[in-house]
Design a protein around this motif. Structure first.
Motif, PDB file in Angstrom:
ATOM      1  N   ASN A  96       0.827  -1.205   0.000  1.00  0.00           N
ATOM      2  CA  ASN A  96       0.000   0.000   0.000  1.00  0.00           C
ATOM      3  C   ASN A  96       0.862   1.256   0.000  1.00  0.00           C
ATOM      4  OD1 ASN A  96      -2.263  -1.626   0.149  1.00  0.00           O
ATOM      5  ND2 ASN A  96      -2.372  -1.539   2.374  1.00  0.00           N
TER       6      ASN A  96
ATOM      7  N   LEU B  96       1.230   4.565   1.305  1.00  0.00           N
ATOM      8  CA  LEU B  96       0.694   5.387   2.390  1.00  0.00           C
ATOM      9  C   LEU B  96       0.812   6.879   2.120  1.00  0.00           C
ATOM     10  CD1 LEU B  96       0.904   2.576   3.794  1.00  0.00           C
ATOM     11  CD2 LEU B  96       1.389   3.802   5.903  1.00  0.00           C
TER      12      LEU B  96
ATOM     13  N   GLN C 270      -4.422   6.523   3.500  1.00  0.00           N
ATOM     14  CA  GLN C 270      -4.111   5.895   4.783  1.00  0.00           C
ATOM     15  C   GLN C 270      -5.228   4.982   5.280  1.00  0.00           C
ATOM     16  OE1 GLN C 270      -3.773   9.665   4.728  1.00  0.00           O
ATOM     17  NE2 GLN C 270      -1.925   9.017   3.640  1.00  0.00           N
TER      18      GLN C 270
ATOM     19  N   SER D 199      -7.312   9.842   1.984  1.00  0.00           N
ATOM     20  CA  SER D 199      -6.129  10.518   2.510  1.00  0.00           C
ATOM     21  C   SER D 199      -6.583  11.369   3.689  1.00  0.00           C
ATOM     22  CB  SER D 199      -5.488  11.394   1.422  1.00  0.00           C
ATOM     23  OG  SER D 199      -4.377  12.078   1.933  1.00  0.00           O
TER      24      SER D 199
ATOM     25  N   TRP E 290      -4.401   1.437   6.877  1.00  0.00           N
ATOM     26  CA  TRP E 290      -3.206   0.921   6.223  1.00  0.00           C
ATOM     27  C   TRP E 290      -1.999   1.032   7.132  1.00  0.00           C
ATOM     28  CZ3 TRP E 290      -3.332   2.838   0.424  1.00  0.00           C
ATOM     29  CH2 TRP E 290      -4.339   2.136  -0.245  1.00  0.00           C
TER      30      TRP E 290
ATOM     31  N   ALA F 109       2.466  -0.034   7.200  1.00  0.00           N
ATOM     32  CA  ALA F 109       3.591  -0.369   6.327  1.00  0.00           C
ATOM     33  C   ALA F 109       3.884  -1.863   6.351  1.00  0.00           C
ATOM     34  CB  ALA F 109       4.833   0.414   6.746  1.00  0.00           C
TER      35      ALA F 109
END
Length: 775
Positions: A451, A453, A457, A609, A637, A639
């Motif tokens: 994803n 970012l 998000q 966002s 989301w 990492a």
């Protein structure tokens, strides 16, 4: 006859412990409190497997497979259930909408009746949270009246947030994903889960590392007040007892303290069990009833602790000569020998060596060899540390008065100083090894997210058929939401049933489509064919003008909408780029007007966002999602994503390490106070002769700091060596996580600093002149 003599001498020692006046009582209480703390933690630790089993059983008993492909016909014993899980400020909230379809519909575990539509049954923790001032956004998301409380049988932890809400008309929303009709709770086809050898190894090492410091502390606790006790034993020699009888009487005193410690430990355990039911550590909570130690392990603790008290006392007195006129302890003892101390860690390495390079593909690690090897290596610390302390302090020279006082004391009683820090050295060594092991294997259980970012998000999946534009507008109006990317999609095939070729279709306005492809001129009604998609082999075959295609074709017995669509004559070319999820799509791109009006299967995805400066921005998004449909579960989301079992083991380590570190701190404090109490007359004499209190305070600090520094240095070396061996066993490259090593040693040093500061007020009181008074 010999057994009767032992029993008589041990009983006499126990009687002396309780009838020896204030001095005896203080020593017994010190020993009992120390042993009790250790026993309580041992009982709590041995109860962990039981707690995990009960949690698993409760979880299994309330399973409801809303994502099952099995179609259950409506009957008087069926019910419709919808998964409405949500999150509130990083806390998971388990939610279900339920609608019984007949009088025989099984009740959810923990409920006496089904909640009526508009009402809900909640867990005690959720009820408490909803009543708090800071839960306004959650109350908006759960607009139901609380009518009941979920019982313990329906929850996996005392602090779990959960609810069952009554609903009606759920049958129309059955989708085989988050809404389903079922007729029973629990797993209808339980299958044994496959064990991961590396995870089993992690669990074994975690338990050994957490329990070893406790065992070391208990062994040290039974020796509290040893020097004063030995001087009292000289009186027994004066009235005719031999040295063997004197040692057995001393062991009886330690046995009395250990038995009282068992009682106190049981009380501490019961208190700790009740406290455990009201706290949550790293998202994990239990009910007090879960923490029931295995009877076999409890009996083992009850037998092992008194036996250890007797054996440790007899072992400690082997180098002490108790004569009628005093105790010969201060004469220069024989130098400690190194060779046999090295045999312990070497023996541990020998046990672990056969599993070097085994990895996860060669079966489970031998649990007996792993346990024995790790124990021998960690016990080796307790054997090596006294030798290292003695060797180092013997070479320490002159300095300030405080330094000289500390060094001389350490030279006279290096063994006592080493015993004080054995527990923390073992804990730090084990923690360093575990941190290395976790850091080395976490890559196998952690998946990097694709994803992007920087573009979004959060992601929200819409129900089938929900108007994409309407949802996008609601999110644009949500507080804290910036950019909104609204796309929907489906699959199309070349036949209504069991198509030979299929490809993807993405629908969105021109702005949204530019997030997944490089487009030429774009207007509503345009259709594009994508080039450069990942794993896209069928699109070139299907992208033929006039070819008839079908949205959502059916496979086998599963139904599909099979809405027809004809590939238009004027197809535009577009180059695929990474979409917000990091995937290059293939197939066709359609603007809203090009979508057939009868295509009902398309499902929208909203990518958001966020303005992170807005407090509770994620909660606003979740409330908007709940307003669209209660089954919508927005995804935050991240990492990376970590395997659940690996995360659970790591959480268990942190919880256990917290308890062990608390015990280590308490043990150091008790040991420090016991040492100061034994030196009360000496401290008072030094003050009477003009020694400054500040000097004595610094000397106590140095007496603690020197062995701790040596202990942490040894712990670091042993921890790094053990960690390297464990990594080699799992067939992972040996990499030292220096940040974790420094963190563990820093935590150990911080505990010692706190203990030293807490011991300063008692030290000041012991330096008063009345400490010279005697009777």
């Amino acid at each position: 006859m010999r057994a009767r003599q032992w029993a008589r001498d041990l009983a006499m020692g126990a009687r002396f412990a309780f009838t020896g006046g204030r001095e005896g009582w203080v020593r017994v209480l010190l020993t009992a409190v120390g042993v009790g703390l250790g026993v309580a933690l041992l009982l709590l630790t041995t109860a962990i497997p039981s707690a995990l089993n009960v949690r698993h059983e409760r979880e299994e008993a309330r399973l409801d497979y809303t994502y099952s492909s099995k179609r259950v016909p409506k009957a008087d014993d069926t019910f419709v259930i919808a998964d409405t899980d949500t999150v509130f400020r990083d806390k998971d909230v388990r939610g279900r909408l339920v609608e019984p379809e007949g009088p025989r519909a099984p009740l959810p575990p923990g409920l006496a009746t089904y909640p009526a539509p508009g009402e809900m049954a909640v867990s005690p923790a959720l009820k408490e949270l909803l009543a708090s001032d800071g839960a306004k956004l959650l109350r908006e998301r759960l607009p139901y009246r609380i009518s009941a409380t979920i019982g313990e049988s329906g929850l996996i932890g005392s602090r779990e947030l959960a609810y069952y809400a009554g609903a009606e008309g759920l049958a129309a929303k059955i989708d085989g994903s988050r809404v389903a009709r079922i007729d029973a709770y629990g797993d209808p086809n339980p299958t044994p889960s496959e064990t991961d050898p590396v995870l089993v190894l992690l669990v074994l090492v975690v338990f050994v590392v957490l329990l070893m410091p406790v065992a070391v502390f208990i062994a040290a606790a039974v020796r509290f007040g040893g020097e004063r006790r030995d001087r009292r034993l000289a009186a027994l020699r004066l009235v005719g007892s031999d040295s063997g009888m004197t040692r057995r009487i001393a062991a009886g005193e330690a046995l009395a303290g250990a038995l009282l410690g068992l009682v106190l430990g049981t009380v501490f355990f019961l208190i700790g069990r009740q406290v455990a039911g009201s706290v949550e550590v790293l998202g994990t909570s239990v009910f007090p009833s879960y923490l029931n130690p295995s009877p076999l392990l409890a009996v083992l603790v009850a037998v092992a602790v008194p036996a250890a008290a007797v054996l440790v006392t007899l072992f400690a007195l082997r180098g002490v000569v108790i004569e009628p006129l005093g105790v010969v302890r201060t004469a220069r003892p024989a130098r400690r020998r190194l060779w046999w101390r090295l045999l312990l860690p070497l023996g541990g390495l020998v046990l672990l060596y056969p599993m070097i390079g085994q990895g996860r593909n060669n079966g489970n690690f031998n649990q007996y060899l792993v346990t024995g090897g790790v124990i021998l290596i960690l016990v080796g610390i307790t054997a090596l540390l006294p030798w290292i302390v003695e060797a180092v302090v013997a070479r320490l020279g002159s300095g300030a008065v405080a330094w000289q006082l500390a060094v001389r004391r350490l030279q006279l009683s290096s063994g006592t100083a080493a015993r004080m820090v054995n527990g923390i050295a073992v804990a730090v060594a084990g923690a360093i090894a575990l941190q290395m092991l976790f850091a080395g294997v976490q890559g196998d259980y952690t998946k990097n997210s694709t994803n992007d970012l920087t573009r979004a998000q959060m992601q929200v999946g819409l129900p089938h058929g929900y108007p994409l534009a309407m949802a996008a507008e609601k999110f644009r109006e949500t507080k804290g939401v910036g950019k909104v990317i609204a796309l929907s999609g489906d699959y199309i095939g070349d036949r209504r049933r069991d198509p030979e070729h299929t490809t993807q279709v993405t629908i969105g306005d021109c702005t949204a489509l530019r997030e997944v492809a490089t487009l030429p001129a774009c207007h509503d009604g345009d259709v594009f064919v994508l080039r450069g998609g990942e794993y896209d082999t069928d699109t070139p075959t299907l992208a033929t003008a006039g070819r008839k295609m079908y949205f959502d074709p059916s496979y086998g017995d599963s139904p599909g909408a099979a809405t027809p669509w004809t590939v238009p004559a004027h197809l535009k070319q577009a180059q695929s780029i990474d979409d917000p999820t990091g995937v290059r799509r293939g197939g066709f791109l359609l603007t809203p007007s090009a979508l057939p009006g009868t295509a009902k299967s398309v499902r929208g995805q909203i990518y958001l966002s966020l303005d992170e400066s807005v407090t509770d921005v994620r909660e606003y998004v979740r409330n908007t999602s709940a307003g669209i449909d209660t089954t919508v579960d927005p995804m935050v989301w991240a990492a990376t994503q970590q395997a659940r079992k690996f995360t659970s083991i790591r959480t268990g380590l942190f919880v256990g390490a917290t308890c062990v570190l608390a015990l280590i701190g308490a043990s150091l404090l008790v040991s420090q106070l016991e040492q100061l109490r034994e030196r009360r007359k000496l401290l008072s004499s030094l003050v009477a002769f003009g020694t400054r209190r500040r000097t004595l305070g610094l000397s106590v600090l140095w007496q603690t700091a020197v062995p701790i520094a040596l202990g942490l240095l040894l712990a670091s070396v042993v921890g790094l060596a053990l960690g390297a061996v464990l990594l080699r066993m799992t067939r992972v490259p040996v990499v030292v996580d220096w940040a974790s090593v420094l963190a563990m040693t820093g935590i150990g040093a911080a505990i010692v600093l706190v203990v030293t500061l807490l011991s300063m007020p008692p030290l000041m009181r012991l330096m008063r002149a009345d400490g010279l008074r005697t009777e």
